[in-house]
Scaffold this motif. Structure first.
Motif, short mmCIF file in Angstrom:
data_model
loop_
_atom_site.label_atom_id
_atom_site.label_comp_id
_atom_site.label_asym_id
_atom_site.label_seq_id
_atom_site.Cartn_x
_atom_site.Cartn_y
_atom_site.Cartn_z
N GLY A 14 8.85 11.14 2.89
CA GLY A 14 9.10 10.86 1.85
C GLY A 14 8.33 9.60 1.56
N VAL A 15 7.84 8.97 2.29
CA VAL A 15 7.15 7.66 2.10
C VAL A 15 5.38 7.90 2.77
N TYR A 16 4.77 7.27 1.66
CA TYR A 16 3.14 7.42 1.75
C TYR A 16 1.85 5.90 1.36
N SER A 17 1.00 6.42 2.05
CA SER A 17 0.37 5.24 1.48
C SER A 17 -1.17 5.97 0.72
N VAL A 18 -1.18 4.75 -0.53
CA VAL A 18 -2.14 5.72 -1.05
C VAL A 18 -3.91 5.38 -0.50
N GLY A 19 -4.29 6.09 -0.42
CA GLY A 19 -5.56 5.78 -0.46
C GLY A 19 -6.42 5.69 0.90
N HIS A 20 -5.56 5.53 1.92
CA HIS A 20 -5.67 4.96 3.54
C HIS A 20 -4.73 4.89 4.29
N ALA A 21 -4.71 5.02 5.73
CA ALA A 21 -3.95 5.13 6.18
C ALA A 21 -3.96 4.41 6.58
N ALA A 22 -3.83 3.28 7.25
CA ALA A 22 -4.23 2.45 8.08
C ALA A 22 -2.84 1.05 7.22
N GLY B 186 -6.88 13.36 1.39
CA GLY B 186 -6.52 12.52 1.92
C GLY B 186 -6.33 11.00 0.91
N VAL B 187 -6.56 11.54 -0.04
CA VAL B 187 -5.51 10.76 -1.37
C VAL B 187 -4.24 9.41 -1.08
N LEU B 188 -3.26 10.57 -0.32
CA LEU B 188 -2.22 10.21 -0.01
C LEU B 188 -2.03 10.41 1.49
N HIS B 189 -1.70 9.42 2.23
CA HIS B 189 -0.92 9.34 3.56
C HIS B 189 0.73 9.27 4.60
N ARG B 190 0.98 10.18 4.66
CA ARG B 190 2.43 10.51 4.46
C ARG B 190 3.10 9.89 6.19
N HIS B 191 3.00 9.00 6.51
CA HIS B 191 3.90 7.90 6.99
C HIS B 191 5.27 8.39 7.84
N LEU C 50 1.91 16.56 -4.92
CA LEU C 50 1.61 15.79 -4.16
C LEU C 50 0.78 15.93 -3.13
N SER C 51 1.47 17.78 -2.95
CA SER C 51 0.38 18.33 -1.16
C SER C 51 -0.74 18.42 -1.58
N ASP C 52 -1.70 18.16 -2.96
CA ASP C 52 -2.87 18.10 -3.06
C ASP C 52 -4.02 17.07 -2.45
N ARG C 53 -2.79 15.98 -2.83
CA ARG C 53 -3.51 14.68 -2.87
C ARG C 53 -3.69 14.70 -1.33
N VAL C 54 -2.27 15.14 -0.77
CA VAL C 54 -2.05 14.87 1.00
C VAL C 54 -3.17 15.27 1.30
N LYS C 55 -4.22 16.46 1.45
CA LYS C 55 -4.71 16.99 2.00
C LYS C 55 -6.33 16.43 1.95
N GLY D 285 1.01 -1.18 -0.06
CA GLY D 285 0.04 0.21 -0.04
C GLY D 285 0.95 1.17 0.01
N LEU D 286 2.53 1.23 -0.48
CA LEU D 286 2.96 1.89 -0.29
C LEU D 286 4.11 2.29 -1.23
N VAL D 287 4.11 3.81 -1.46
CA VAL D 287 4.63 4.31 -2.56
C VAL D 287 5.28 5.47 -1.74
N THR D 288 6.72 5.69 -3.00
CA THR D 288 8.14 7.07 -2.36
C THR D 288 7.65 8.30 -2.42
N LYS D 289 8.46 9.30 -2.25
CA LYS D 289 8.17 10.73 -2.57
C LYS D 289 8.42 10.91 -4.23
N ALA D 290 10.09 9.68 -4.81
CA ALA D 290 10.93 9.76 -5.64
C ALA D 290 9.83 8.81 -6.33
N GLN D 291 8.67 7.64 -6.42
CA GLN D 291 8.29 7.42 -7.10
C GLN D 291 7.32 7.93 -7.24
N ILE D 292 6.52 8.78 -7.03
CA ILE D 292 5.37 9.95 -7.28
C ILE D 292 5.85 10.70 -8.34
#
Length: 307
Positions: A62-70, A54-59, A47-52, A30-37
């Motif tokens: 530079g490491v994000y999950s896509v679509g869900h925080a868990a 909840g499309v991307l969740h920062r863990h 990227l920031s527009d998708r974090v707000k 469920g994860l992607v990195t900033k470099a991959q994004i």
């Protein structure tokens, strides 16, 4: 006649870049990195527009999950490895947890890195890893069992390592030859003798300490200068927590579970069998090891165990 405009694919399913990121994350816990994004075509602002929303969740940075925080436990581990960047691998207690070489989860996630780095919330160990010390398991780069045992010798007791070896062997993950080679590659380690002791105990039939209470009991014996027992070895078809063959003495460390009626009956049956075979059986309340160590030592002295 309908005046509705036809729905474009990106309107129904999301922009193609988000579809691509979701597909990528699907193979990465469920994860992607900033470099991959960025490589997928998103700018930092996008990227920031998708974090707000909840499309991307920062863990981690530079490491994000896509679509869900868990995240699953494996996802949390992989996120830590990604945050530690190139050359990082899961290691130490986290590999022991993943391969069930210890009881229960570790309070921290451990990663090994080739250069000094800091990852908030993650225990980072700096070490050089030989390619033969590494594997990829369920998509996560990590140290293999042989190298993990070497690393754990820095912090674990011989009895804890003996238990880990036994569990690894049960799951067909232990190789004595591979462990010896990993030890040879681990130049400069100061506690490899602890792993040597654990290997000897395992080959002698010991299963090592299975719990923190058992480990605390062994540490109490060592501090008091009492001869070290054999640990979790089968006697007369029954597994004994600790025993001294020369004294025909067995000590059982009983946790809260031993207060249950069915367990008490099982313990009593075992005690009768062992007593009939010529063994003395002494029971120690696990809580007393920490709360009343002097009382435990007095009980052991009464049973004939003294420095």
């Amino acid at each position: 006649m309908s005046t509705e405009s036809p729905v474009r694919p990106e309107q129904e399913y999301g922009p193609p870049v988000d579809i691509a990121l979701a597909a990528l994350a699907g193979g990465q816990h469920g994860l992607v990195t900033k470099a991959q994004i960025v490589a997928a075509g998103l700018s930092t602002s996008a990227l920031s527009d998708r974090v707000k929303p909840g499309v991307l969740h920062r863990h981690h940075r530079g490491v994000y999950s896509v679509g869900h925080a868990a995240l699953s436990r494996e996802g949390e581990m992989f996120a830590a490895v990604l945050a530690a960047r190139d050359g990082a691998a899961l290691g130490h207690d986290s590999v022991a947890e993943l391969f069930e070489l210890q009881r229960g989860p570790s309070p921290e996630i451990h990663v090994v890195v080739p250069k000094r780095r800091t990852v908030p919330g993650v225990r980072v160990h700096r070490a050089t890893l030989h390619p033969l010390d590494l594997i990829v398991y369920r998509g996560i780069p990590m140290t293999n069992v042989a190298r993990t045992l070497v690393d754990l010798s820095e912090t674990w007791t011989a009895d804890e390592l003996t238990y880990a070896i036994g569990e690894a062997a049960f799951h067909n993950r232990f190789s004595l030859d591979a462990t010896r080679r990993a030890m040879d590659r681990a130049n400069g380690r100061h506690r490899l003798h602890v792993l040597e002791e654990a290997i000897a105990e395992y080959l002698d039939g010991s299963k090592g300490s299975k719990s923190r209470k058992e480990s605390a009991f062994l540490k109490l014996l060592k501090a008091a200068g009492i001869a070290r027992p054999r640990v979790n070895v089968v006697i007369e078809g029954e597994e004994a927590d600790a025993h001294w063959p020369d004294r025909r003495l067995i000590v059982e460390v009983d946790g809260a579970g031993h207060r249950r009626p069915n367990v008490k009956r099982k313990d009593a049956r075992r005690d009768r069998l062992l007593t009939a075979a010529g063994w003395r059986v002494v029971h120690i309340d696990a809580d007393e090891i920490v709360l009343e160590p002097d009382s435990v030592l007095a009980t052991l002295a009464h049973a004939g165990l003294a420095p």
